[in-house]
Design a protein around this motif. Structure first.
Motif, PDB file in Angstrom:
ATOM      1  N   ARG A  24      44.834   5.304  45.697  1.00 42.21           N
ATOM      2  CA  ARG A  24      46.112   5.835  46.199  1.00 42.21           C
ATOM      3  C   ARG A  24      47.241   5.556  45.232  1.00 42.21           C
ATOM      4  N   ILE A  25      48.202   6.450  45.212  1.00 46.61           N
ATOM      5  CA  ILE A  25      49.438   6.239  44.461  1.00 46.61           C
ATOM      6  C   ILE A  25      50.558   6.195  45.487  1.00 46.61           C
ATOM      7  N   VAL A  26      51.335   5.117  45.451  1.00 40.62           N
ATOM      8  CA  VAL A  26      52.451   4.968  46.376  1.00 40.62           C
ATOM      9  C   VAL A  26      53.684   4.516  45.595  1.00 40.62           C
ATOM     10  N   VAL A  27      54.830   4.623  46.239  1.00 39.63           N
ATOM     11  CA  VAL A  27      56.094   4.233  45.620  1.00 39.63           C
ATOM     12  C   VAL A  27      56.772   3.213  46.533  1.00 39.63           C
ATOM     13  N   PRO A  28      57.050   2.013  46.021  1.00 41.77           N
ATOM     14  CA  PRO A  28      57.774   1.051  46.842  1.00 41.77           C
ATOM     15  C   PRO A  28      59.170   1.596  47.184  1.00 41.77           C
ATOM     16  N   LYS A  29      59.544   1.491  48.430  1.00 43.59           N
ATOM     17  CA  LYS A  29      60.811   2.030  48.925  1.00 43.59           C
ATOM     18  C   LYS A  29      62.003   1.563  48.089  1.00 43.59           C
ATOM     19  N   GLU A  30      62.108   0.262  47.847  1.00 37.48           N
ATOM     20  CA  GLU A  30      63.266  -0.280  47.117  1.00 37.48           C
ATOM     21  C   GLU A  30      63.309   0.240  45.682  1.00 37.48           C
ATOM     22  N   ALA A  31      62.149   0.371  45.042  1.00 35.00           N
ATOM     23  CA  ALA A  31      62.096   0.901  43.675  1.00 35.00           C
ATOM     24  C   ALA A  31      62.499   2.376  43.651  1.00 35.00           C
ATOM     25  N   PHE A  32      62.114   3.126  44.682  1.00 27.48           N
ATOM     26  CA  PHE A  32      62.494   4.534  44.778  1.00 27.48           C
ATOM     27  C   PHE A  32      64.012   4.669  44.924  1.00 27.48           C
ATOM     28  N   ILE A  33      64.599   3.851  45.783  1.00 28.26           N
ATOM     29  CA  ILE A  33      66.051   3.891  45.982  1.00 28.26           C
ATOM     30  C   ILE A  33      66.767   3.558  44.681  1.00 28.26           C
ATOM     31  N   GLU A  34      66.266   2.554  43.964  1.00 28.80           N
ATOM     32  CA  GLU A  34      66.864   2.183  42.672  1.00 28.80           C
ATOM     33  C   GLU A  34      66.733   3.331  41.668  1.00 28.80           C
ATOM     34  N   TRP A  35      65.584   3.990  41.646  1.00 25.91           N
ATOM     35  CA  TRP A  35      65.354   5.121  40.741  1.00 25.91           C
ATOM     36  C   TRP A  35      66.339   6.248  41.038  1.00 25.91           C
ATOM     37  N   ILE A  36      66.539   6.539  42.322  1.00 25.49           N
ATOM     38  CA  ILE A  36      67.500   7.574  42.719  1.00 25.49           C
ATOM     39  C   ILE A  36      68.913   7.187  42.261  1.00 25.49           C
ATOM     40  N   ASN A  37      69.298   5.948  42.528  1.00 30.47           N
ATOM     41  CA  ASN A  37      70.636   5.487  42.156  1.00 30.47           C
ATOM     42  C   ASN A  37      70.864   5.553  40.651  1.00 30.47           C
TER      43      ASN A  37
END
Length: 69
Positions: A49-62
């Motif tokens: 599986r490939i998943v994205v940690p929520k906090e890392a995703f938010i940081e990437w967006i920011n």
């Protein structure tokens, strides 16, 4: 264009899969998988599986929002 059913980051699960990512960003599931495989995108492989940690995703967006200003 798909419309996200999420209204805030608080609604996101701790780890985001391709289906959820496609919903959040309003893109197709195949585009979500492509994004998850891009260098620099904060995805994590767990077994098959490939998943994205929520906090890392938010940081990437920011970070991306800061680049556009």
């Amino acid at each position: 264009m798909k419309v996200s059913s999420f209204k805030s980051y608080d609604e996101l699960p701790l780890f985001i899969n391709a289906e959820t990512l496609s919903d959040v960003l309003g893109i197709s599931k195949s585009s979500a998988y492509e994004l998850m495989r891009e260098e620099g995108f904060p995805s994590v492989r767990i077994s098959s599986r490939i998943v994205v940690p929520k906090e890392a995703f938010i940081e990437w967006i920011n970070q991306r929002m800061g680049q556009e200003k």
